[in-house]
Design a protein around this motif. Structure first.
Motif, PDB file in Angstrom:
ATOM      1  N   ILE A  93      21.928  47.857  53.883  1.00  0.00           N
ATOM      2  CA  ILE A  93      23.107  47.467  53.107  1.00  0.00           C
ATOM      3  C   ILE A  93      23.921  48.730  52.861  1.00  0.00           C
ATOM      4  O   ILE A  93      23.410  49.719  52.336  1.00  0.00           O
ATOM      5  N   TRP A  94      25.167  48.720  53.262  1.00  0.00           N
ATOM      6  CA  TRP A  94      26.003  49.917  53.209  1.00  0.00           C
ATOM      7  C   TRP A  94      26.658  50.046  51.838  1.00  0.00           C
ATOM      8  O   TRP A  94      27.776  49.605  51.606  1.00  0.00           O
ATOM      9  N   THR A  95      25.930  50.683  50.915  1.00  0.00           N
ATOM     10  CA  THR A  95      26.436  50.934  49.568  1.00  0.00           C
ATOM     11  C   THR A  95      26.185  52.403  49.229  1.00  0.00           C
ATOM     12  O   THR A  95      25.270  53.024  49.776  1.00  0.00           O
ATOM     13  N   PRO A  96      26.987  52.974  48.339  1.00  0.00           N
ATOM     14  CA  PRO A  96      26.768  54.374  47.939  1.00  0.00           C
ATOM     15  C   PRO A  96      25.352  54.632  47.434  1.00  0.00           C
ATOM     16  O   PRO A  96      24.779  55.692  47.675  1.00  0.00           O
ATOM     17  N   LYS A  97      24.775  53.666  46.747  1.00  0.00           N
ATOM     18  CA  LYS A  97      23.445  53.840  46.176  1.00  0.00           C
ATOM     19  C   LYS A  97      22.385  54.050  47.248  1.00  0.00           C
ATOM     20  O   LYS A  97      21.403  54.784  47.044  1.00  0.00           O
ATOM     21  N   ARG A 154      25.458  34.355  54.740  1.00  0.00           N
ATOM     22  CA  ARG A 154      25.061  34.497  53.343  1.00  0.00           C
ATOM     23  C   ARG A 154      25.377  35.909  52.856  1.00  0.00           C
ATOM     24  O   ARG A 154      24.663  36.853  53.192  1.00  0.00           O
ATOM     25  N   PRO A 155      26.429  36.115  52.089  1.00  0.00           N
ATOM     26  CA  PRO A 155      26.765  37.468  51.606  1.00  0.00           C
ATOM     27  C   PRO A 155      25.722  37.968  50.614  1.00  0.00           C
ATOM     28  O   PRO A 155      25.343  37.258  49.683  1.00  0.00           O
ATOM     29  N   TRP A 156      25.258  39.190  50.820  1.00  0.00           N
ATOM     30  CA  TRP A 156      24.189  39.736  49.981  1.00  0.00           C
ATOM     31  C   TRP A 156      24.636  39.938  48.545  1.00  0.00           C
ATOM     32  O   TRP A 156      23.824  39.953  47.617  1.00  0.00           O
TER      33      TRP A 156
END
Length: 238
Positions: A93-97, A154-156
């Motif tokens: 999952i491409w998130t800053p975290k 299905r959006p995460w």
């Protein structure tokens, strides 16, 4: 060796050799860090070969291998020279975290895969920097080893952890990722394929040793792994 006097959240414990952030508050991180430091010290204690000796040994090994190959029949020679390239597919999952995990994988076991791809949802970002849907806005500048699976239904990010909703998409993400691998020339890039979670540490060289020791053929069907039960009630096994 890790200094036990340091506080658990001391940022210096999470910095890799190249200065990048290596991880974030893993459970038992101090213990894991100390173990890996002992492994590094044990490897270093063996000491490197002298350059001249290493060069001599390598040239001797290569000559010996060539002589052995010349004495083998064609089928045996093909077995010795077989390729066991490994394609590592990481659902992500491409998130800053989670970006520190991405860099940690690339800088460690990931670079020992013959092909490494991170398969991400088309929705990137988080509630702090904002969400971006790449299906309608594809301007994100992503690295070459990151693949967007645009067809995910299905959006995460559809439901927070505290709410119920239809947003558990890992199975859809995995099978759509394998479809992408197959339809984008994956079979020409590797003989073996592995799905690795981002919180898993893989030893690609151990996998290759295993299939060679077992004389397993990539042309036959194999499945390595085991059933994993959820730790919550009434959940299906995965």
């Amino acid at each position: 060796m890790c200094n036990n006097s340091k506080k658990k959240n001391d940022a210096s414990l999470f910095i890799s050799d190249n200065g990048s952030l290596a991880s974030r508050n893993w459970p038992n991180f101090d213990m894991t860090y100390q173990y890996l430091q002992r492994v590094r010290q044990a490897m270093g204690a063996a000491g490197p070969l002298q350059d001249s000796k290493r060069s001599s040994d390598l040239s001797g090994d290569i000559s010996s291998q060539k002589r052995k190959l010349s004495l083998l029949g064609s089928s045996d020679r093909e077995t010795v020279q077989r390729k066991d390239r490994l394609y590592c597919m990481v659902p992500f999952i491409w998130t800053p975290k989670l970006l520190p995990s991405y860099h940690a994988i690339r800088n460690t076991w990931g670079k020992r895969c013959d092909t490494l791809k991170f398969m991400i949802d088309p929705i990137i970002g988080d509630e702090h920097v904002g969400f971006k849907d790449l299906r309608s806005n594809s301007t994100a500048d992503l690295p070459e080893d990151v693949v967007v699976i645009y067809d995910i239904q299905r959006p995460w990010n559809a439901c927070p952890m505290s709410e119920e909703g239809n947003c558990r998409n890992i199975w859809e993400k995995v099978w759509r990722s394998w479809v992408w691998v197959d339809s984008h020339g994956g079979r020409d890039l590797a003989e073996w394929f592995v799905k690795v979670d981002a919180d898993t540490y893989l030893f690609p060289e151990n996998f290759k040793r295993y299939v060679r020791a077992k004389q397993l053929s990539p042309d036959e069907h194999h499945y390595f792994g085991h059933r994993l039960d959820h730790r919550i009630d009434n959940a299906a096994p995965i």
